[in-house]
Scaffold this active site. Sequence first.
Site, PDB file in Angstrom:
ATOM      1  N   GLU A 184      -6.163   2.765   7.580  1.00 15.70           N
ATOM      2  CA  GLU A 184      -7.580   2.402   7.665  1.00 15.70           C
ATOM      3  C   GLU A 184      -7.789   0.891   7.754  1.00 15.70           C
ATOM      4  O   GLU A 184      -8.822   0.434   8.231  1.00 15.70           O
ATOM      5  CB  GLU A 184      -8.341   2.991   6.458  1.00 15.70           C
ATOM      6  CG  GLU A 184      -9.842   2.872   6.622  1.00 15.70           C
ATOM      7  CD  GLU A 184     -10.641   3.587   5.537  1.00 15.70           C
ATOM      8  OE1 GLU A 184     -10.099   4.490   4.867  1.00 15.70           O
ATOM      9  OE2 GLU A 184     -11.830   3.239   5.373  1.00 15.70           O
ATOM     10  N   SER A 213     -17.158  17.552   1.714  1.00 16.08           N
ATOM     11  CA  SER A 213     -16.399  17.478   2.966  1.00 16.08           C
ATOM     12  C   SER A 213     -17.156  17.999   4.186  1.00 16.08           C
ATOM     13  O   SER A 213     -17.896  18.979   4.120  1.00 16.08           O
ATOM     14  CB  SER A 213     -15.128  18.298   2.813  1.00 16.08           C
ATOM     15  OG  SER A 213     -14.524  18.471   4.063  1.00 16.08           O
ATOM     16  N   HIS A 224     -21.281   8.795   6.284  1.00 14.47           N
ATOM     17  CA  HIS A 224     -20.974  10.228   6.324  1.00 14.47           C
ATOM     18  C   HIS A 224     -22.219  11.034   5.979  1.00 14.47           C
ATOM     19  O   HIS A 224     -22.876  10.755   4.974  1.00 14.47           O
ATOM     20  CB  HIS A 224     -19.851  10.525   5.320  1.00 14.47           C
ATOM     21  CG  HIS A 224     -19.185  11.836   5.552  1.00 14.47           C
ATOM     22  ND1 HIS A 224     -19.859  13.027   5.493  1.00 14.47           N
ATOM     23  CD2 HIS A 224     -17.903  12.141   5.847  1.00 14.47           C
ATOM     24  CE1 HIS A 224     -19.009  14.007   5.741  1.00 14.47           C
ATOM     25  NE2 HIS A 224     -17.818  13.502   5.961  1.00 14.47           N
ATOM     26  N   ALA A 274      -0.823   5.964   4.814  1.00 14.52           N
ATOM     27  CA  ALA A 274      -0.204   5.077   5.810  1.00 14.52           C
ATOM     28  C   ALA A 274       0.986   4.342   5.191  1.00 14.52           C
ATOM     29  O   ALA A 274       2.097   4.354   5.746  1.00 14.52           O
ATOM     30  CB  ALA A 274      -1.241   4.088   6.341  1.00 14.52           C
ATOM     31  N   GLY A 275       0.761   3.713   4.034  1.00 14.54           N
ATOM     32  CA  GLY A 275       1.817   2.901   3.430  1.00 14.54           C
ATOM     33  C   GLY A 275       3.006   3.725   2.969  1.00 14.54           C
ATOM     34  O   GLY A 275       4.161   3.369   3.220  1.00 14.54           O
ATOM     35  N   GLY A 300       0.823  -1.205   0.000  1.00 16.47           N
ATOM     36  CA  GLY A 300       0.000   0.000   0.000  1.00 16.47           C
ATOM     37  C   GLY A 300       0.853   1.250   0.000  1.00 16.47           C
ATOM     38  O   GLY A 300       1.908   1.298   0.636  1.00 16.47           O
ATOM     39  N   HIS A 311     -18.728   5.652   4.023  1.00 21.12           N
ATOM     40  CA  HIS A 311     -17.558   6.491   3.811  1.00 21.12           C
ATOM     41  C   HIS A 311     -16.257   5.900   4.353  1.00 21.12           C
ATOM     42  O   HIS A 311     -15.207   6.013   3.726  1.00 21.12           O
ATOM     43  CB  HIS A 311     -17.826   7.839   4.483  1.00 21.12           C
ATOM     44  CG  HIS A 311     -16.699   8.797   4.433  1.00 21.12           C
ATOM     45  ND1 HIS A 311     -16.225   9.321   3.251  1.00 21.12           N
ATOM     46  CD2 HIS A 311     -15.921   9.330   5.404  1.00 21.12           C
ATOM     47  CE1 HIS A 311     -15.220  10.147   3.509  1.00 21.12           C
ATOM     48  NE2 HIS A 311     -15.007  10.149   4.808  1.00 21.12           N
ATOM     49  N   ARG A 332     -20.298  12.489  12.957  1.00 20.30           N
ATOM     50  CA  ARG A 332     -20.956  12.009  11.737  1.00 20.30           C
ATOM     51  C   ARG A 332     -22.101  11.042  12.004  1.00 20.30           C
ATOM     52  O   ARG A 332     -23.130  11.084  11.329  1.00 20.30           O
ATOM     53  CB  ARG A 332     -19.916  11.324  10.856  1.00 20.30           C
ATOM     54  CG  ARG A 332     -18.934  12.321  10.337  1.00 20.30           C
ATOM     55  CD  ARG A 332     -17.787  11.671   9.641  1.00 20.30           C
ATOM     56  NE  ARG A 332     -16.900  12.719   9.170  1.00 20.30           N
ATOM     57  CZ  ARG A 332     -15.771  12.514   8.542  1.00 20.30           C
ATOM     58  NH1 ARG A 332     -15.359  11.281   8.307  1.00 20.30           N
ATOM     59  NH2 ARG A 332     -15.035  13.522   8.153  1.00 20.30           N
ATOM     60  N   GLY A 365      -0.902   4.418   0.177  1.00 21.53           N
ATOM     61  CA  GLY A 365      -1.733   5.531   0.631  1.00 21.53           C
ATOM     62  C   GLY A 365      -0.937   6.284   1.681  1.00 21.53           C
ATOM     63  O   GLY A 365       0.273   6.058   1.839  1.00 21.53           O
TER      64      GLY A 365
HETATM   65  C1  LIG Z   1     -13.828  11.327  -0.280  1.00 20.90           C
HETATM   66  C2  LIG Z   1     -13.060  11.123   0.995  1.00 20.90           C
HETATM   67  C3  LIG Z   1     -12.614  12.206   1.724  1.00 20.90           C
HETATM   68  C4  LIG Z   1     -11.903  12.028   2.900  1.00 20.90           C
HETATM   69  N1  LIG Z   1     -11.486  13.116   3.590  1.00 20.90           N
HETATM   70  C5  LIG Z   1     -10.790  12.940   4.728  1.00 20.90           C
HETATM   71  C6  LIG Z   1     -10.311  14.067   5.459  1.00 20.90           C
HETATM   72  O1  LIG Z   1     -10.502  15.204   5.075  1.00 20.90           O
HETATM   73  N2  LIG Z   1      -9.621  13.833   6.590  1.00 20.90           N
HETATM   74  C7  LIG Z   1      -9.367  12.576   7.060  1.00 20.90           C
HETATM   75  O2  LIG Z   1      -8.724  12.441   8.093  1.00 20.90           O
HETATM   76  N3  LIG Z   1      -9.792  11.502   6.360  1.00 20.90           N
HETATM   77  C8  LIG Z   1     -10.488  11.649   5.223  1.00 20.90           C
HETATM   78  N4  LIG Z   1     -10.921  10.556   4.534  1.00 20.90           N
HETATM   79  C9  LIG Z   1     -10.488   9.219   4.964  1.00 20.90           C
HETATM   80  C10 LIG Z   1      -9.048   8.978   4.515  1.00 20.90           C
HETATM   81  O3  LIG Z   1      -8.856   9.528   3.243  1.00 20.90           O
HETATM   82  C11 LIG Z   1      -8.687   7.505   4.464  1.00 20.90           C
HETATM   83  O4  LIG Z   1      -9.103   6.860   5.618  1.00 20.90           O
HETATM   84  C12 LIG Z   1      -7.180   7.345   4.345  1.00 20.90           C
HETATM   85  O5  LIG Z   1      -6.688   8.099   3.274  1.00 20.90           O
HETATM   86  C13 LIG Z   1      -6.788   5.887   4.192  1.00 20.90           C
HETATM   87  O6  LIG Z   1      -5.414   5.828   3.982  1.00 20.90           O
HETATM   88  P1  LIG Z   1      -4.677   4.430   3.896  1.00 20.90           P
HETATM   89  O7  LIG Z   1      -3.251   4.733   3.589  1.00 20.90           O
HETATM   90  O8  LIG Z   1      -4.967   3.628   5.089  1.00 20.90           O
HETATM   91  O9  LIG Z   1      -5.369   3.672   2.666  1.00 20.90           O
HETATM   92  P2  LIG Z   1      -5.560   4.095   1.120  1.00 20.90           P
HETATM   93  O10 LIG Z   1      -5.295   5.522   0.865  1.00 20.90           O
HETATM   94  O11 LIG Z   1      -6.881   3.516   0.747  1.00 20.90           O
HETATM   95  O12 LIG Z   1      -4.429   3.318   0.385  1.00 20.90           O
HETATM   96  C14 LIG Z   1      -4.475   1.924   0.202  1.00 20.90           C
HETATM   97  C15 LIG Z   1      -3.247   1.517  -0.567  1.00 20.90           C
HETATM   98  O13 LIG Z   1      -3.201   0.108  -0.604  1.00 20.90           O
HETATM   99  C16 LIG Z   1      -3.015  -0.337  -1.944  1.00 20.90           C
HETATM  100  N5  LIG Z   1      -3.675  -1.625  -2.038  1.00 20.90           N
HETATM  101  C17 LIG Z   1      -4.942  -1.965  -1.713  1.00 20.90           C
HETATM  102  N6  LIG Z   1      -5.119  -3.286  -1.861  1.00 20.90           N
HETATM  103  C18 LIG Z   1      -3.939  -3.782  -2.296  1.00 20.90           C
HETATM  104  C19 LIG Z   1      -3.471  -5.085  -2.611  1.00 20.90           C
HETATM  105  N7  LIG Z   1      -4.241  -6.169  -2.464  1.00 20.90           N
HETATM  106  N8  LIG Z   1      -2.201  -5.221  -3.055  1.00 20.90           N
HETATM  107  C20 LIG Z   1      -1.376  -4.142  -3.184  1.00 20.90           C
HETATM  108  N9  LIG Z   1      -1.753  -2.901  -2.854  1.00 20.90           N
HETATM  109  C21 LIG Z   1      -3.022  -2.731  -2.411  1.00 20.90           C
HETATM  110  C22 LIG Z   1      -3.588   0.749  -2.814  1.00 20.90           C
HETATM  111  O14 LIG Z   1      -2.964   0.691  -4.071  1.00 20.90           O
HETATM  112  C23 LIG Z   1      -3.212   1.992  -2.010  1.00 20.90           C
HETATM  113  O15 LIG Z   1      -1.895   2.347  -2.340  1.00 20.90           O
HETATM  114  C24 LIG Z   1     -11.644  10.721   3.359  1.00 20.90           C
HETATM  115  C25 LIG Z   1     -12.097   9.626   2.644  1.00 20.90           C
HETATM  116  C26 LIG Z   1     -12.812   9.824   1.474  1.00 20.90           C
HETATM  117  C27 LIG Z   1     -13.337   8.631   0.759  1.00 20.90           C
END
Ligand SMILES: Cc1cc2nc3c(=O)[nH]c(=O)nc-3n(C[C@H](O)[C@H](O)[C@H](O)COP(=O)(O)OP(=O)(O)OC[C@H]3O[C@@H](n4cnc5c(N)ncnc54)[C@H](O)[C@@H]3O)c2cc1C
Length: 659
Positions: free
Chosen positions: A445, A286, A268, A46-47, A42, A421, A339, A44
Amino acid sequence: MAKVIDSKIPAGPVPEKWKEYKAHQRLVNPKNKLKLDIIVVGTGLAGASAAASLGEMGFNVINLCIQDSPRRAHSIAAQGGINAAKCYQNDGDSVYRLFYDTVKGGDYRAREANVYRLAEVSNNIIDQCVAQGVPFAREYGGMLANRSFGGAQVSRTFYAKGQTGQQLLLGAYSSLSAQVQAKKVKLYTRYEMEDVVIVDGRARGIIAKNLVTGKLERFSANAVVIATGGYGNTYFLSTNAMGCNCTAAVQCYRKGAMFANPSYVQIHPTCIPVHGDKQSKLTLMSESLRNDGRIWVPKKIEDAKALQQGTKQGWEIPEEDRDYYLERRYPAFGNLVPRDVASRAAKERCDKGFGVNNTGLAVFLDFSESINRLGLDVIMQRYGNLFEMYEEITDVFPGDVANEINGVKYYKPMMIYPAIHYTMGGIWVDYELQTSIPGLFAIGECNFSDHGANRLGASALMQGLADGYFVLPYTIQNYLADQAVWPKVSTDLKEFDEAEKAVDKELDRLLNIKGKRSVDSIHKELGHIMWEYVGMARTAEGLKTGLKKMHDLEKEFDTNLFVPGTKEGLNVELDKAIHLRDFFTMGQLVAFDALSRNESCGGHFREEYQTEEGEAKRDDEHYFYVGCWEYQGKGNEPTLVKEPLEYEAIKVQTRNYKN
Ligand SMILES: Cc1cc2nc3c(=O)[nH]c(=O)nc-3n(C[C@H](O)[C@H](O)[C@H](O)COP(=O)(O)OP(=O)(O)OC[C@H]3O[C@@H](n4cnc5c(N)ncnc54)[C@H](O)[C@@H]3O)c2cc1C
């Protein structure tokens, strides 16, 4: 309790636990870091932050993502902001207050010690991001600006217009790129993890599919970190990016990692309402908009009927006939209630017939008062891109004057309705963010760690970056400290053979069903079941019906699915079929958990358990625990293991946003 889970929380008063932990944790000898490989799945927030930090610390990192660039991870969609307890507004904020608000916001179902640690590192995140050049909004004098999000009475949300996720991700990506350049991180884009490989009870690698060639590849390492996001797309329609899936997390669950609190799903309150059955995505407006937007429906049912029939417009309804129901019901927090509370209140009004669009499933979010007070320029500076996005989708610009009543200008309001959401549940992790499989870690997440039954706005980015920049890079070393003596295992081991063969067999199985239904048509049906029976309002009866329907639909999936093409080369339909297979496992898990929790808390609302005023009614005597589930095979009910919660700093009480 059948099993005791060691959450590795150090003893001592909550603020001291993390310091205590840091003082006693084992660190990897710097010379040995070069010998240790870590897979981070990942990119995102976090990753990417974890991979960059681990690379910078000297480990060898293998980093994978399904998109063609880390910058396209779903995190890019985050709009409103990120919380931190800097107290730049001098409004009485503090680490303790952020900690308190987050625990209360989660309806007292989060782990106290984890949340304290999160609040404490929140300030470091802002410093880190500013150092990376993230262009946070600033006050005229140069100070970083803040706005308010739900569940807080202070302004602690840092933001970059309505594109905070994008800017933070660009910051993390630049750090990641530096490590790629330094050859400390090897990046694999368009790779999907299909399975985790367990050798002698420890996570030692993964099987990933090259999404372009279709080939399965083996990766071996000393530890595996998954940062693969949430499972919101189980519901088909959600605000999540279309590619979001829970395949990696579900596969870890099948291999023995416990899954915690799956029923805690966030709905949401401010999303653009569903407008037909051809939609595959919902758009978030938002929560930051609730700083200046006021939510209302008509007071009179005849006005609501006229709005539904299209014979009247919102701006024709005078002030005295508007019901600002959040301000009425929750005077202390008003439009900025959390929310779960705001979503239920919108549903309650619409269920009573006060919905404002043709489906009756919408309420107004109105900026008239704030535009009249501050001017359109100021409002556009704060939310310009959100107004434009709303206009692009609905053809209504919320900054357009529509009417003037008694000398007061009324602007065209947005229409909004709750939508799926975010998922608070996730892979169970201990205080070190290690899952119940040694050597397998989960961050962002995809773990369950910090939000309890409801996440406060702007806390997901905080948690993802806390995990990635400041928690995991230290805690993982406690595991790795004595792993340096164990060389990385060979990918020729039988465990890799078996895992790869099993994945390959699954691909063949899905391709050979050769039925009549497309992945999307079945996924959409699953989404309807989830929303109807496992959505905003749940009952024991409904959950049982939902489980039965999911079971039947899964049979349909197994016997009547049609996946075109072959497993060689790019096959998007095949990838979606794998995701859908796992959404079925996930959907049933959400329902089992919801059925087992005979109470209402946060995002989990059981209609049988509510107060006379329609508020969630918790049962702390029987449900004050983290519900952890162990996989028992396809179609079988998973086993529940409880991690009791212990609070020592915060008094557990009924949530109150009224006064
Ligand atoms: C529209 C929207 C607006 C938001 N606004 C806010 C905000 O303003 N403030 C806030 O705090 N939060 C907000 N959130 C929540 C927040 O964006 C997410 O919870 C957060 O970005 C998740 O980050 P993450 O790194 O955990 O996962 P993600 O960003 O979902 O990243 C997941 C990663 O894992 C990879 N991946 C997935 N499955 C696999 C697999 N099997 N093999 C290899 N790679 C894989 C993907 O390619 C990606 O790189 C919002 C969410 C949405 C939907």
